[in-house]
Design an enzyme around this catalytic site. Structure first.
Site, PDB file in Angstrom:
ATOM      1  CG  HIS A  67     -10.875  21.929  60.515  1.00  0.00           C
ATOM      2  ND1 HIS A  67     -12.766  21.392  59.971  1.00  0.00           N
ATOM      3  CD2 HIS A  67      -9.896  21.187  59.966  1.00  0.00           C
ATOM      4  CE1 HIS A  67     -12.581  20.488  59.061  1.00  0.00           C
ATOM      5  NE2 HIS A  67     -11.075  20.576  58.883  1.00  0.00           N
ATOM      6  CB  VAL A 120     -11.054  24.619  50.440  1.00  0.00           C
ATOM      7  CG1 VAL A 120     -12.230  25.319  51.230  1.00  0.00           C
ATOM      8  CG2 VAL A 120     -10.325  25.010  50.935  1.00  0.00           C
TER       9      VAL A 120
END
Length: 293
Positions: free
Chosen positions: A104, A107
Site C-alpha cells: 500500500h 501520498v
C-alpha cells in the site's frame, strides 16, 4: 503555497508508477475518469487477473467540498464546517502468488481555510515472511527520509506500527513501513519535498521484492493461507482506515475507494497455524514491531 505543483506531481507519480507496474505485469491497466457532484474527480487505474497482480489499483483524485467530513476534522475540530480541497495518489496491489506481498502507498494533501497539511506512507503485508525483503523495504523507506532528518524514519515507522494495528485482534496488519499525517513541518517547500521523496521511493522499495518472489512455486496450502490473511486486510480497511472513511464520508466514488479490497479473501473460525510451520513463522518472526532497517 503551490497547490498546482502538488497536483502536477501526483498526476506524474500515478503515471510513472502505473507504467512500471504494467511492465512488470505484462497487462495494461483499465483507466476510468470520474467526476464528483460536489466538486472534483479523479482517475482510477485498475488491473485484475493479470500476469502478476490478481488485483491492483493506482488512483489519483482531486476533490473539494463545502464542509470537511468527520474523519478529517477529528484532529482539527476548528476546521469543522470549512470549505476544503484534497488530492492524492493511493495505491494497493494484491499479487496472485502468496510469496509476493501485498503493498500500500498513499501520498496526499489537504487544504482548508488558511491551513494545509500532507500525509502518506507505504507499508508491506507479506503472507510468507522473508527477512531480506523486510530489510530491503524498510531500508528504502529510511533512505527516502534520512535526508530530511535522522529522526523521521524511526518516528514514522513507529507511527506506522501503531496505525496499521488491528486493535480488535491485537495483531499487526503486516510488517509496516512508514506512515505520517497532518504533516506541515518547517514550511511548505520542506514538507512537499519530503512527500515527493516518499512517493519516488516506492518502486525501488517494492519491485525488487516482486522480482525475487514472483516465480516461486506454490500450492493450495499457500493460497489458502494467503486468503485467510487477506481477511485481516479487509477488516482493517473497513474498520480503521482513515482514507477509506474519508472517501466514503465525502461522497467519493465507491468503486475507486474500495479497489483496495482483495478480489478473494477467507475467514476461518478460531484457526491457528501449526507451531513451527512457515505460516506460524509469519506470526512469531514478522508480525511484531522490529527494527528492520
Amino acid at each position: 503555497m503551490q497547490i498546482e505543483a502538488v497536483c502536477d506531481y501526483f498526476v506524474a507519480l500515478q503515471k510513472s508508477i502505473g507504467a512500471a507496474l504494467e511492465a512488470a505485469d505484462g497487462q495494461a491497466f483499465r483507466t476510468d475518469e470520474w467526476k464528483r457532484a460536489e466538486g472534483g474527480g479523479g482517475t482510477t487505474r485498475v488491473i485484475e487477473n493479470g500476469g502478476l497482480f490478481e488485483r491492483g489499483g493506482v488512483n489519483f483524485s482531486r476533490v473539494k467540498g463545502s464542509q470537511l467530513p468527520p474523519s478529517a476534522t477529528a484532529a482539527r475540530p476548528q476546521l469543522a464546517g470549512q470549505a476544503w480541497e484534497a488530492m492524492g495518489v493511493s495505491l494497493v496491489l494484491h499479487p496472485l502468488n502468496p510469496y509476493c506481498p501485498t503493498v500500500h502507498l498513499n501520498v496526499r494533501f489537504f487544504a482548508a481555510k488558511d491551513t494545509w497539511w500532507f500525509g502518506g506512507g507505504m507499508d508491506l503485508t507479506p503472507y510468507y515472511g522473508f527477512e531480506e525483503d523486510a530489510r530491503h523495504f524498510h531500508g528504502r523507506c529510511r533512505q527516502a527520509l534520512d535526508p530530511f532528518g535522522e529522526d523521521y524514519y524511526p518516528r514514522f515507522k513507529a507511527w506506522c506500527d501503531r496505525y496499521f494495528h488491528l486493535k480488535h485482534r491485537d495483531e499487526p496488519r503486516g510488517i509496516g513501513g512508514i506512515f505520517f499525517d497532518d504533516f506541515a513541518e518547517r514550511d511548505f517547500d520542506f514538507s512537499f519535498r519530503l512527500v515527493r521523496s516518499v512517493g519516488d521511493a516506492f518502486l525501488t522499495a517494492y519491485i525488487p521484492i516482486l522480482e525475487r518472489r514472483r516465480a516461486m512455486p506454490y500450492g493450495e496450502r499457500e493460497r489458502s493461507f494467503q486468503l485467510y490473511r487477506r481477511g485481516r486486510y479487509v477488516e482493517f480497511n473497513l474498520v480503521y482506515d482513515r482514507g477509506t472513511l474519508f472517501g466514503l464520508q465525502s461522497g467519493g466514488r465507491p468503486e475507486s475507494i474500495l479497489m483496495s479490497m482483495p478480489p478473494h479473501a477467507a475467514w476461518r473460525y478460531d484457526w491457528k497455524p501449526a507451531p513451527g510451520s512457515p505460516e506460524d513463522r509469519l506470526y512469531t518472526d514478522f508480525l511484531r514491531p522490529r527494527d528492520w532497517a
